[in-house]
Write a protein that holds these residues in place. Sequence first.
Motif, PDB file in Angstrom:
ATOM      1  N   VAL A  16       0.776  -1.131  -0.127  1.00 24.26           N
ATOM      2  CA  VAL A  16      -0.055  -0.019  -0.053  1.00 24.26           C
ATOM      3  C   VAL A  16       1.071   1.035   0.031  1.00 24.26           C
ATOM      4  CG1 VAL A  16      -1.503   1.498   1.436  1.00 24.26           C
ATOM      5  CG2 VAL A  16      -1.888  -1.170   1.035  1.00 24.26           C
ATOM      6  N   VAL A  17       1.980   1.160   0.833  1.00 24.37           N
ATOM      7  CA  VAL A  17       2.721   2.436   0.921  1.00 24.37           C
ATOM      8  C   VAL A  17       3.500   2.636  -0.469  1.00 24.37           C
ATOM      9  CG1 VAL A  17       4.761   3.356   2.062  1.00 24.37           C
ATOM     10  CG2 VAL A  17       3.253   2.318   3.477  1.00 24.37           C
ATOM     11  N   SER A  18       3.844   1.632  -1.008  1.00 27.42           N
ATOM     12  CA  SER A  18       4.820   1.870  -2.254  1.00 27.42           C
ATOM     13  C   SER A  18       3.936   2.314  -3.411  1.00 27.42           C
ATOM     14  CB  SER A  18       5.797   0.445  -2.888  1.00 27.42           C
ATOM     15  OG  SER A  18       4.636  -0.624  -2.895  1.00 27.42           O
ATOM     16  N   GLY A  19       2.837   1.553  -3.436  1.00 21.47           N
ATOM     17  CA  GLY A  19       1.738   2.029  -4.302  1.00 21.47           C
ATOM     18  C   GLY A  19       1.207   3.587  -4.298  1.00 21.47           C
ATOM     19  N   GLY A  21       3.120   5.847  -2.662  1.00 19.47           N
ATOM     20  CA  GLY A  21       4.296   6.731  -2.965  1.00 19.47           C
ATOM     21  C   GLY A  21       4.170   6.898  -4.672  1.00 19.47           C
ATOM     22  N   THR A  22       4.202   5.727  -5.123  1.00 18.63           N
ATOM     23  CA  THR A  22       4.325   5.876  -6.990  1.00 18.63           C
ATOM     24  C   THR A  22       3.427   6.571  -7.427  1.00 18.63           C
ATOM     25  OG1 THR A  22       5.323   3.676  -6.748  1.00 18.63           O
ATOM     26  CG2 THR A  22       4.649   4.425  -8.668  1.00 18.63           C
ATOM     27  N   LEU A  23       2.184   6.551  -6.918  1.00 19.39           N
ATOM     28  CA  LEU A  23       1.188   7.163  -7.426  1.00 19.39           C
ATOM     29  C   LEU A  23       1.238   8.639  -7.025  1.00 19.39           C
ATOM     30  CD1 LEU A  23      -1.772   7.142  -9.034  1.00 19.39           C
ATOM     31  CD2 LEU A  23      -2.889   6.968  -6.773  1.00 19.39           C
ATOM     32  N   ALA A  24       1.526   9.013  -5.793  1.00 12.40           N
ATOM     33  CA  ALA A  24       1.710  10.154  -5.470  1.00 12.40           C
ATOM     34  C   ALA A  24       2.876  10.952  -6.236  1.00 12.40           C
ATOM     35  CB  ALA A  24       2.165  10.693  -3.953  1.00 12.40           C
ATOM     36  N   GLY A  25       3.826  10.458  -6.573  1.00 15.04           N
ATOM     37  CA  GLY A  25       5.146  10.948  -7.329  1.00 15.04           C
ATOM     38  C   GLY A  25       4.708  11.212  -8.597  1.00 15.04           C
ATOM     39  N   ILE A  40      10.037  10.217 -13.156  1.00 17.29           N
ATOM     40  CA  ILE A  40      11.071  10.349 -12.246  1.00 17.29           C
ATOM     41  C   ILE A  40      10.541  10.308 -10.837  1.00 17.29           C
ATOM     42  CG2 ILE A  40      12.876  11.796 -11.464  1.00 17.29           C
ATOM     43  CD1 ILE A  40      13.468  12.586 -14.405  1.00 17.29           C
ATOM     44  N   CYS A  41       9.580  10.947 -10.619  1.00 23.89           N
ATOM     45  CA  CYS A  41       9.025  11.410  -9.235  1.00 23.89           C
ATOM     46  C   CYS A  41       8.253   9.924  -8.924  1.00 23.89           C
ATOM     47  CB  CYS A  41       7.995  12.721  -9.185  1.00 23.89           C
ATOM     48  SG  CYS A  41       8.541  13.856  -9.267  1.00 23.89           S
ATOM     49  N   ALA A  42       7.865   9.333  -9.810  1.00 19.93           N
ATOM     50  CA  ALA A  42       7.149   7.958  -9.297  1.00 19.93           C
ATOM     51  C   ALA A  42       8.347   6.814  -8.842  1.00 19.93           C
ATOM     52  CB  ALA A  42       6.219   7.542 -10.770  1.00 19.93           C
ATOM     53  N   GLY A  43       9.333   6.765  -9.780  1.00 20.89           N
ATOM     54  CA  GLY A  43      10.455   6.130  -9.496  1.00 20.89           C
ATOM     55  C   GLY A  43      10.931   6.486  -7.825  1.00 20.89           C
ATOM     56  N   ALA A  44      11.081   7.674  -7.931  1.00 18.78           N
ATOM     57  CA  ALA A  44      11.646   8.140  -6.432  1.00 18.78           C
ATOM     58  C   ALA A  44      10.495   7.761  -5.328  1.00 18.78           C
ATOM     59  CB  ALA A  44      11.795   9.554  -6.617  1.00 18.78           C
ATOM     60  N   GLY A  45       9.281   7.967  -5.627  1.00 21.46           N
ATOM     61  CA  GLY A  45       8.126   7.473  -4.566  1.00 21.46           C
ATOM     62  C   GLY A  45       8.377   5.912  -4.362  1.00 21.46           C
ATOM     63  N   ALA A  46       8.474   5.247  -5.471  1.00 22.28           N
ATOM     64  CA  ALA A  46       8.683   3.445  -5.214  1.00 22.28           C
ATOM     65  C   ALA A  46      10.019   3.423  -4.469  1.00 22.28           C
ATOM     66  CB  ALA A  46       8.615   3.168  -6.662  1.00 22.28           C
ATOM     67  N   LEU A  47      10.936   4.087  -5.001  1.00 24.94           N
ATOM     68  CA  LEU A  47      12.459   3.896  -4.194  1.00 24.94           C
ATOM     69  C   LEU A  47      12.268   4.301  -2.704  1.00 24.94           C
ATOM     70  CD1 LEU A  47      15.344   2.894  -4.541  1.00 24.94           C
ATOM     71  CD2 LEU A  47      15.916   5.397  -5.139  1.00 24.94           C
ATOM     72  N   GLY A  48      11.631   5.179  -2.125  1.00 25.93           N
ATOM     73  CA  GLY A  48      11.350   5.594  -1.008  1.00 25.93           C
ATOM     74  C   GLY A  48      10.674   4.824  -0.220  1.00 25.93           C
ATOM     75  N   ALA A  49       9.535   4.061  -0.831  1.00 19.40           N
ATOM     76  CA  ALA A  49       8.669   3.223  -0.150  1.00 19.40           C
ATOM     77  C   ALA A  49       9.459   1.791   0.094  1.00 19.40           C
ATOM     78  CB  ALA A  49       7.394   2.931  -0.890  1.00 19.40           C
ATOM     79  N   ALA A  50      10.494   1.580  -0.968  1.00 20.07           N
ATOM     80  CA  ALA A  50      11.000   0.165  -0.714  1.00 20.07           C
ATOM     81  C   ALA A  50      12.269   0.450   0.406  1.00 20.07           C
ATOM     82  CB  ALA A  50      11.741  -0.033  -2.039  1.00 20.07           C
TER      83      ALA A  50
END
Length: 171
Positions: A16-19, A21-25, A40-50
């Motif tokens: 849920v958090v990675s999804g 974060g990706t959507l918000a990015g 780029i922002c979606a990747g950063a959100g996914a990386l932050g969640a991971a």
Amino acid sequence: MTPPLPVRLHLMITFVVSGTGTLAGAVLGLALSGRMLALICAGAGALGAATWALLSRRQTVSFFKELLRPAAEVPRPVDGDSEGLADNVVVGLCLYHAAVFPLAQDGVSAAELAARRTVAYRLSAEEGLPREIQVSAAAALEAIDQGNDEARAAEALGDLRVTVYEHRGSR
């Protein structure tokens, strides 16, 4: 083999958090510039969640293990009502003891002695008291009612205090 429930809960939270974060990015990137910044922002959100998932796994799993412990392993909460009643019994019996064995000759009237006796018996018979305290209070009342041996009555009151203390410490 299915992983334990705390691990599955952590995986669900991570998903849920990675999804999110990706959507918000992606939404932030689209709102600011365009498709490239959205990726780029979606990747950063996914990386932050991971990163969060890797760093918080142990704490999250231990939290859920503690939360999901069987009820038999959870320590009983302290029953403040029974502790208060037990303290009231000790005070009531001490007052009755002081009325039966006054320090001064004719220090207590017969009406006051009867009132203190009634209060002591009523407090000792309260339903919320643990059984061992009721038994100890009954022994103290018997020793006080005999009225001829102050040392025995004081010893019985001391035993009652110890019983109340041990009951409080047993939790």
